[in-house]
Design an enzyme around this catalytic site. Structure first.
Site, PDB file in Angstrom:
ATOM      1  N   HIS A 171      -2.157  -1.589   4.323  1.00  0.00           N
ATOM      2  CA  HIS A 171      -0.796  -1.901   3.876  1.00  0.00           C
ATOM      3  C   HIS A 171      -0.490  -3.346   4.199  1.00  0.00           C
ATOM      4  CE1 HIS A 171      -0.642  -0.151   7.937  1.00  0.00           C
ATOM      5  NE2 HIS A 171       0.393  -0.948   8.194  1.00  0.00           N
ATOM      6  N   HIS A 200       2.741  -5.755   4.975  1.00  0.00           N
ATOM      7  CA  HIS A 200       4.169  -5.820   5.283  1.00  0.00           C
ATOM      8  C   HIS A 200       4.760  -7.027   4.559  1.00  0.00           C
ATOM      9  CE1 HIS A 200       4.044  -3.207   9.047  1.00  0.00           C
ATOM     10  NE2 HIS A 200       2.767  -3.522   8.927  1.00  0.00           N
ATOM     11  N   VAL A 229      -1.001   2.797  11.348  1.00  0.00           N
ATOM     12  CA  VAL A 229      -1.297   3.709  10.234  1.00  0.00           C
ATOM     13  C   VAL A 229      -2.593   3.233   9.567  1.00  0.00           C
ATOM     14  CG1 VAL A 229      -0.488   4.678   8.054  1.00  0.00           C
ATOM     15  CG2 VAL A 229       1.170   4.154   9.866  1.00  0.00           C
ATOM     16  N   ARG A 241      10.165   1.115   1.562  1.00  0.00           N
ATOM     17  CA  ARG A 241      10.795   0.467   2.719  1.00  0.00           C
ATOM     18  C   ARG A 241      10.227   1.028   4.017  1.00  0.00           C
ATOM     19  NH1 ARG A 241      14.197  -2.822   0.445  1.00  0.00           N
ATOM     20  NH2 ARG A 241      15.302  -2.157  -1.430  1.00  0.00           N
ATOM     21  N   ASP A 242       9.999   0.121   4.962  1.00  0.00           N
ATOM     22  CA  ASP A 242       9.501   0.530   6.278  1.00  0.00           C
ATOM     23  C   ASP A 242      10.576   1.356   6.973  1.00  0.00           C
ATOM     24  OD1 ASP A 242       7.121  -0.743   8.331  1.00  0.00           O
ATOM     25  OD2 ASP A 242       8.834   0.258   9.263  1.00  0.00           O
ATOM     26  N   ILE A 243      10.147   2.419   7.646  1.00  0.00           N
ATOM     27  CA  ILE A 243      11.079   3.326   8.316  1.00  0.00           C
ATOM     28  C   ILE A 243      11.734   2.660   9.529  1.00  0.00           C
ATOM     29  CG2 ILE A 243       9.518   4.413   9.991  1.00  0.00           C
ATOM     30  CD1 ILE A 243      10.608   7.150   9.011  1.00  0.00           C
ATOM     31  N   ASN A 267      -1.925  -5.727   9.346  1.00  0.00           N
ATOM     32  CA  ASN A 267      -2.482  -5.525  10.683  1.00  0.00           C
ATOM     33  C   ASN A 267      -3.799  -4.771  10.587  1.00  0.00           C
ATOM     34  OD1 ASN A 267      -0.318  -6.725  12.136  1.00  0.00           O
ATOM     35  ND2 ASN A 267       0.922  -4.914  11.768  1.00  0.00           N
TER      36      ASN A 267
HETATM   37  P1  DGP Z   1       1.261  -1.014  11.184  1.00  0.00           P
HETATM   38  O1  DGP Z   1       1.798  -1.037  12.583  1.00  0.00           O
HETATM   39  O2  DGP Z   1       0.877  -2.388  10.677  1.00  0.00           O
HETATM   40  O3  DGP Z   1       0.182   0.020  11.000  1.00  0.00           O
HETATM   41  O4  DGP Z   1       2.498  -0.581  10.275  1.00  0.00           O
HETATM   42  C1  DGP Z   1       2.862   0.734  10.040  1.00  0.00           C
HETATM   43  C2  DGP Z   1       4.293   0.717   9.610  1.00  0.00           C
HETATM   44  O5  DGP Z   1       4.581   1.965   9.009  1.00  0.00           O
HETATM   45  C3  DGP Z   1       5.298   0.533  10.736  1.00  0.00           C
HETATM   46  O6  DGP Z   1       6.001  -0.703  10.561  1.00  0.00           O
HETATM   47  C4  DGP Z   1       6.252   1.703  10.596  1.00  0.00           C
HETATM   48  C5  DGP Z   1       5.925   2.277   9.242  1.00  0.00           C
HETATM   49  N1  DGP Z   1       6.024   3.718   9.159  1.00  0.00           N
HETATM   50  C6  DGP Z   1       5.457   4.627  10.008  1.00  0.00           C
HETATM   51  N2  DGP Z   1       5.740   5.876   9.610  1.00  0.00           N
HETATM   52  C7  DGP Z   1       6.486   5.751   8.469  1.00  0.00           C
HETATM   53  C8  DGP Z   1       7.077   6.710   7.585  1.00  0.00           C
HETATM   54  O7  DGP Z   1       6.976   7.922   7.722  1.00  0.00           O
HETATM   55  N3  DGP Z   1       7.782   6.206   6.527  1.00  0.00           N
HETATM   56  C9  DGP Z   1       7.930   4.850   6.322  1.00  0.00           C
HETATM   57  N4  DGP Z   1       8.653   4.475   5.261  1.00  0.00           N
HETATM   58  N5  DGP Z   1       7.373   3.941   7.125  1.00  0.00           N
HETATM   59  C10 DGP Z   1       6.663   4.389   8.196  1.00  0.00           C
END
Ligand code: DGP
Length: 117
Positions: free
Chosen positions: A103, A105, A99, A32-34, A90
């Site tokens: 990945h 979404h 990041v 799950r996204d944070i 992205n």
């Molecule tokens: P992007 O912006 O497309 O690179 O998406 C990166 C996503 O990663 C963003 O929606 C937030 C998520 N994210 C960043 N740090 C963490 C983390 O430590 N844990 C989780 N679960 N998600 C994270």
């Protein structure tokens, strides 16, 4: 020290950083996204470090096919298989990639808006 030692998502894949993992198998991890942008917001990542879609090559074709199929399976498990969802990957600054580990979404659970700009 390799790129993956410092990579946030590599560390999540290894279990060094906690995350709510919803799927793990066949070289893919989903969690799950944070900072969820919709009621369902799951990130699906390859376990191997790939910087983004721009870094894919022929050898990754099967992995990416599997990753998309896993995303569709998770959507069904999350109860949004019929209502619909969006898959986004992205790439680079204009897309807001934050990041640098490939990945996808999985977003859903509400009516998603377009256009994005
Ligand atoms: P992007 O912006 O497309 O690179 O998406 C990166 C996503 O990663 C963003 O929606 C937030 C998520 N994210 C960043 N740090 C963490 C983390 O430590 N844990 C989780 N679960 N998600 C994270």
């Amino acid at each position: 020290m390799t790129a993956s030692d410092q990579c946030l998502f590599c560390r999540i894949v290894r279990g060094d950083i906690p995350a709510t993992v919803v799927y793990k198998g066949d070289g893919i991890t989903a969690f799950r996204d944070i900072s969820p942008q919709s009621p369902v917001h799951v990130l699906i990542v390859p376990d191997v470090h790939i910087g983004g879609v721009a870094d894919l090559d022929l050898a990754n074709d099967e992995l990416i096919g599997r990753l998309i199929r896993v995303a569709a399976n998770i959507a069904r498990e999350e109860g949004i298989g019929a209502s619909g969802y969006r898959l986004i990957s992205n790439q680079g600054a204009d897309a807001g990639q934050s990041v640098p580990h490939l990945h996808v979404h999985l977003l859903g659970g509400a009516r998603l808006r377009l256009p994005l700009v």
